[in-house]
Structure formats: C-alpha cells, structure tokens
Design a protein around this motif. Structure first.
Motif, short mmCIF file in Angstrom:
data_model
loop_
_atom_site.label_atom_id
_atom_site.label_comp_id
_atom_site.label_asym_id
_atom_site.label_seq_id
_atom_site.Cartn_x
_atom_site.Cartn_y
_atom_site.Cartn_z
N GLN A 1 -7.22 54.31 53.91
CA GLN A 1 -6.21 53.64 53.52
C GLN A 1 -6.45 52.57 52.23
OE1 GLN A 1 -4.00 52.07 57.01
NE2 GLN A 1 -3.64 53.90 57.62
N GLU A 2 -7.54 53.01 51.54
CA GLU A 2 -7.89 52.27 50.35
C GLU A 2 -7.96 53.38 49.23
OE1 GLU A 2 -11.12 49.38 50.52
OE2 GLU A 2 -10.67 48.92 52.62
N TYR A 3 -7.33 52.99 48.05
CA TYR A 3 -7.08 53.94 47.14
C TYR A 3 -8.76 53.83 46.30
CZ TYR A 3 -2.22 53.83 46.95
OH TYR A 3 -0.96 54.22 47.54
N VAL A 4 -9.13 55.10 46.09
CA VAL A 4 -10.28 55.31 45.40
C VAL A 4 -9.93 56.37 44.17
CG1 VAL A 4 -12.57 56.60 45.66
CG2 VAL A 4 -11.68 55.25 47.43
N LEU A 5 -10.36 55.89 42.94
CA LEU A 5 -10.20 57.03 41.90
C LEU A 5 -11.38 58.09 41.84
CD1 LEU A 5 -9.48 54.59 38.94
CD2 LEU A 5 -7.77 55.66 40.39
N LEU A 6 -11.29 59.11 41.32
CA LEU A 6 -12.22 60.21 41.26
C LEU A 6 -13.21 59.66 40.34
CD1 LEU A 6 -10.03 63.36 41.27
CD2 LEU A 6 -10.92 62.31 43.03
N GLY A 7 -14.38 59.71 40.79
CA GLY A 7 -15.70 59.29 39.89
C GLY A 7 -16.88 59.19 40.53
N ASP A 8 -17.73 58.44 40.17
CA ASP A 8 -19.02 58.57 40.79
C ASP A 8 -19.34 57.46 41.75
OD1 ASP A 8 -19.83 60.45 38.88
OD2 ASP A 8 -20.49 58.77 37.47
N GLN A 9 -18.21 56.92 42.25
CA GLN A 9 -18.70 55.70 43.37
C GLN A 9 -18.81 56.67 44.50
OE1 GLN A 9 -15.72 56.77 41.74
NE2 GLN A 9 -13.88 56.01 42.75
N THR B 1 -20.00 61.51 46.45
CA THR B 1 -19.26 60.63 45.70
C THR B 1 -17.58 61.03 45.84
OG1 THR B 1 -19.38 62.19 43.77
CG2 THR B 1 -21.12 60.55 44.03
N ALA B 2 -16.82 60.51 45.08
CA ALA B 2 -15.48 60.75 45.16
C ALA B 2 -15.30 62.15 44.38
CB ALA B 2 -14.69 59.65 44.74
#
Length: 84
Positions: free
Chosen positions: A57-65, A29-30
């Motif tokens: 090059q795609e934004y990812v927020l810190l979380g459970d994804q 996860t991130a």
C-alpha cells in the motif's frame, strides 16, 4: 517468494485478470518486477510510462529502487485513472 499481484482498471483489462500469485525473488527492482509481469502479460507494455506500483500500500515508481518482498505481499498495478 509468492506475492499477490492485483490489477486495477486498464491494467486488469489488458492482463485479462484482476489478481494472480507470482513467484519472485526476495530482492528485485521495481523495473525488473514490471518486466516480469509484462513477460507474462505482454499487452501491459502499452501502459509502461503511466503505471505505478503500490507495494504494501505504498506507491513505488518503476525504476531501479530495490524492493524487498515478503511472502504474501501485495503488489498493485495502478494505471492512470481518468476522472474529474
């Protein structure tokens, strides 16, 4: 899996480097990836609530994804950018 981690602006200052190669699981996860990076560079913890990743090059927020990382992927650590 070997991935390149790129540090920008304040994250580079806090980590003390601009890039490095890390060995990580294929699926992570991130948030787990962030925790691994902070384990290596504890000073980064102060920007936890403001940082985002860019994976391929795609934004990812810190979380459970779940991130599915391929060998050679780039993970950019992007702290808040000031300016105007």
């Amino acid at each position: 899996r070997q991935v390149s981690v790129l540090y920008f602006a304040r994250s580079a200052e806090l980590a003390g480097l601009r890039c490095e190669t890390l060995s990580v699981p294929r699926q992570i996860t991130a948030l787990q990836l962030w925790e691994e990076i902070v384990r290596l560079h504890p000073r980064l913890a102060v920007i936890r609530d403001q940082v985002v990743f860019a994976v391929r090059q795609e934004y990812v927020l810190l979380g459970d994804q779940l991130l599915v990382l391929q060998p050679g992927d780039e993970v950019a650590i992007i702290p808040p950018i000031s300016g105007g």
